[in-house]
Motif scaffolding. Sequence first.
Motif, PDB file in Angstrom:
ATOM      1  N   HIS A   1      -3.569  -3.012  -1.146  1.00 55.86           N
ATOM      2  CA  HIS A   1      -3.578  -3.921  -2.290  1.00 55.86           C
ATOM      3  C   HIS A   1      -3.209  -5.332  -1.845  1.00 55.86           C
TER       4      HIS A   1
ATOM      5  N   ASP B   1     -14.593   8.870  -5.131  1.00 56.75           N
ATOM      6  CA  ASP B   1     -13.311   8.297  -5.537  1.00 56.75           C
ATOM      7  C   ASP B   1     -12.886   8.821  -6.908  1.00 56.75           C
TER       8      ASP B   1
ATOM      9  N   GLN C   1     -15.087  -3.506   1.509  1.00 59.24           N
ATOM     10  CA  GLN C   1     -14.816  -2.580   2.603  1.00 59.24           C
ATOM     11  C   GLN C   1     -14.696  -3.339   3.921  1.00 59.24           C
TER      12      GLN C   1
ATOM     13  N   HIS D   1      -6.610   2.447   0.978  1.00 59.62           N
ATOM     14  CA  HIS D   1      -6.808   1.035   0.653  1.00 59.62           C
ATOM     15  C   HIS D   1      -5.491   0.282   0.750  1.00 59.62           C
TER      16      HIS D   1
ATOM     17  N   ALA E   1     -15.351   0.797  -4.921  1.00 58.00           N
ATOM     18  CA  ALA E   1     -15.200   0.129  -3.627  1.00 58.00           C
ATOM     19  C   ALA E   1     -16.573  -0.262  -3.097  1.00 58.00           C
TER      20      ALA E   1
ATOM     21  N   GLU F   1      -8.106  -4.283  -4.307  1.00 58.06           N
ATOM     22  CA  GLU F   1      -7.853  -3.425  -3.152  1.00 58.06           C
ATOM     23  C   GLU F   1      -8.955  -3.611  -2.117  1.00 58.06           C
TER      24      GLU F   1
ATOM     25  N   HIS G   1       0.842  -1.198   0.000  1.00 63.28           N
ATOM     26  CA  HIS G   1       0.000   0.000   0.000  1.00 63.28           C
ATOM     27  C   HIS G   1       0.873   1.242   0.000  1.00 63.28           C
TER      28      HIS G   1
ATOM     29  N   TYR H   1     -10.761  -1.664   1.028  1.00 58.20           N
ATOM     30  CA  TYR H   1     -10.971  -0.310   1.539  1.00 58.20           C
ATOM     31  C   TYR H   1     -11.472  -0.369   2.984  1.00 58.20           C
TER      32      TYR H   1
END
Length: 297
Positions: free
Chosen positions: A212, A239, A251, A210, A246, A227, A141, A229
Amino acid sequence: MTTTTTTDPAYVDPALINPRAVRLVNAFKDFLARMRDEEGLTYQDFSVAADLLQRAQQNTGAPLAMIFGPLYSEVFVDDRDGYTPAAGVDAFTVIHDTPHIGNPGTLPMRPDEPGTPLFASGRVLDGHGRPIQGAKLEIFHAADNGNYSGLYDDGVPKYNLRGHLFTDAEGRYAFTTVTPSSYADPHVTAVDGVAEACAALGRSLYRPAHIHYEVHHPDLITPWAGEIYFKGDPVIPVDFVGGTKAPPSLQADTVLHEDPKDIAAAGLQGPYRTTEFDFVLKTRTSPDTIALKETAA
């Protein structure tokens, strides 16, 4: 003696024709024609957008296909089958052959790495809710300032905040890092016209925070990449690459711990966060679709 070979300019080798490619190109042209007729799309509109994206590519050095991401990446995030949806678009920020950090482990970071400590954990499960042991998780990240290590000559160690681990017998993973922040890529936002284009679309210049991940295992039909979030992030709806990039299924819950007893027990000097996320991925023996509630561990 000179031999002259004449090629018929109207000849196309039938063996080289790809029917799917023909259908896709024709469908795309039909779509543009509808945009022209229904929304007033002009060639000038198309040219202005292409020019902006081309200049962004030149400024970042990223592949042009990645620069086009804000226009189409949301389309390929598909969670209709109930599994954890992949990004559908490769991240140009990925670097392979990262250090092995163990499980639990800690992502490599500088001694003075800015940011709130974050303890991340979860499981990797198949479509039956069973753990996938030995799955390789590539994790990375951006730093607190939004920069990804190893991409630019900025003095940051190549593998800063990058590493990989393997899930245990229960499919669990756990690692320590710092909490990512929302960020705006300075190489993109410096391009003339980007700020105005974002405002016109009702989008922020920022991406929500986020982490990865790439998940690899022989039993997976395809490796997973995308990713994760954080719930409640106000940047998600606006975004930079689109407000549905997302979805709730990507999430994770996150909790801020400020109690002095919790801080002392964690061996820290200040507040920290914890987050949990379970990946539910399709293996060769998984059903085509699942109900999310069936995968609860």
